[in-house]
Design an enzyme around this catalytic site. Structure first.
Site, mmCIF file in Angstrom:
data_model
loop_
_atom_site.group_PDB
_atom_site.id
_atom_site.type_symbol
_atom_site.label_atom_id
_atom_site.label_comp_id
_atom_site.label_asym_id
_atom_site.label_seq_id
_atom_site.Cartn_x
_atom_site.Cartn_y
_atom_site.Cartn_z
ATOM 1 C CG HIS A 34 36.242 53.536 101.151
ATOM 2 N ND1 HIS A 34 36.078 54.616 100.307
ATOM 3 C CD2 HIS A 34 37.723 53.093 101.083
ATOM 4 C CE1 HIS A 34 37.066 54.721 99.771
ATOM 5 N NE2 HIS A 34 38.213 54.089 100.055
ATOM 6 C CG HIS A 37 36.256 51.836 96.449
ATOM 7 N ND1 HIS A 37 36.690 51.507 97.844
ATOM 8 C CD2 HIS A 37 37.385 51.726 95.934
ATOM 9 C CE1 HIS A 37 37.943 51.324 98.050
ATOM 10 N NE2 HIS A 37 38.380 51.677 96.916
ATOM 11 C CD GLN A 61 48.878 49.247 93.311
ATOM 12 O OE1 GLN A 61 48.335 48.524 92.289
ATOM 13 N NE2 GLN A 61 48.178 50.310 93.832
HETATM 14 O O1 PAF Z 1 43.767 52.803 93.425
HETATM 15 C C1 PAF Z 1 43.784 51.655 93.419
HETATM 16 O O2 PAF Z 1 42.996 50.963 94.112
HETATM 17 C C2 PAF Z 1 45.040 50.719 92.794
HETATM 18 O O3 PAF Z 1 46.192 51.605 92.498
HETATM 19 C C3 PAF Z 1 44.352 50.522 91.602
HETATM 20 C C4 PAF Z 1 44.035 51.374 90.503
HETATM 21 C C5 PAF Z 1 43.113 49.390 91.486
HETATM 22 C C6 PAF Z 1 45.509 49.485 90.777
HETATM 23 O O4 PAF Z 1 45.726 48.341 91.710
#
Ligand code: PAF
Length: 278
Positions: A34, A37, A61
């Site tokens: 979006h 980014h 994560q």
């Molecule tokens: O912020 C994110 O999109 C994620 O946590 C990252 C830094 C790409 C790690 O997967």
């Protein structure tokens, strides 16, 4: 637009470009790109000869398998958006095997308490997963500079604490006109929920304007009540903490910088945001 699924091909290409004297900027993402980014990518393209973006939904994560399986995933649309900035951006879109090998793993870290509250408290092992994948990605791309959004301020501080020799730049949170912080998760909100969610930022700005007018505990109670007064919203946490150590506080020390951090479920979708207070 060059898309690399295999790391060795990206590494080869970057080695060639580095020999020609190119500096490399890097924006790690999980896709569903979006304007937030894109603003990081614009900065990277402006300041580096070569920009790499990674698009990898990192399983380690996520604390919930539903959150992982419903995370938006559309490489074609991401590439269309990237082209609006530059055709030259190198896209790294690996699969899990390319990143982790045959067996997925997370490393253990001592984040010196940076992970104790907020996201670290409510998302089990989240930052171990983030730090592990970020280290892997940085080892592949070996950038001069890497860019992260301040919406994930705790993530930014944790990555800075990894003490890589790479220049780490935190960039301002991008918002909709309503104030709602841009997030890939906003795609899951209906128009009505989005409207309600704009109250998150309204309440953060209320805290900023009133930080010296109330005791912090009272301010937290006022804002918690305001958020929870909406049927669609459910506050998970609201914490005022210093920027360096990320320790919650009940009073402001004028020598330090503070932020308010918030997590709210809006119609079941978990949104986070934060604001600098002084
Ligand atoms: O912020 C994110 O999109 C994620 O946590 C990252 C830094 C790409 C790690 O997967």
């Amino acid at each position: 637009m060059k898309i690399f699924h295999q790391k060795f091909k990206l590494i080869e290409q970057l080695e060639r470009l580095r020999k020609l004297g190119s500096d490399v900027g890097f924006v790690p993402t999980m896709g569903a790109l979006h304007e937030g980014h894109l603003s990081l990518l614009k900065k990277s393209c402006l300041n580096n000869k070569v920009t790499v973006v990674s698009i990898f939904i990192n399983p380690t994560q996520f604390s919930s398998s539903t959150d992982l399986s419903t995370y938006p995933n559309n490489l074609k649309e991401d590439c269309r958006l990237l082209k609006t900035i530059s055709d030259e951006i190198l896209v790294f879109a690996p699969d899990s095997k390319e990143i982790y090998g045959d067996k997925m793993y997370v490393k253990s870290y001592d984040f010196k308490g940076l992970d104790k509250f907020m996201e670290g408290e409510f998302r089990n092992n989240h930052f171990e997963g983030v730090a592990t994948v970020v280290e892997i990605l940085l080892n592949i791309v070996k950038p001069d500079t890497v860019y992260f959004g301040e919406k994930d301020f705790q993530q930014l501080q944790i990555i800075k604490s990894l003490k890589t020799k790479i220049n780490i730049i935190g960039c301002k949170t991008q918002r909709e006109k309503s104030g709602l912080a841009l997030s890939s998760r906003n795609n899951k909100l209906s128009l009505k929920s989005k409207k309600v969610a704009s109250n998150i930022f309204k309440n953060l700005t209320f805290i900023k304007s009133n930080i010296f007018n109330y005791k912090i505990e009272d301010l937290r109670n006022i804002v918690s009540d305001k958020i929870n007064s909406f049927d669609q919203m459910n506050l998970e946490y609201l914490i005022i903490a210093d920027e360096d150590k990320l320790v919650p506080t009940d009073s402001i020390n004028y020598k330090k910088k503070y932020r308010a951090f918030i997590s709210v479920f809006v119609d079941g979708i978990r949104l986070i945001d934060n604001i600098a207070l002084n």
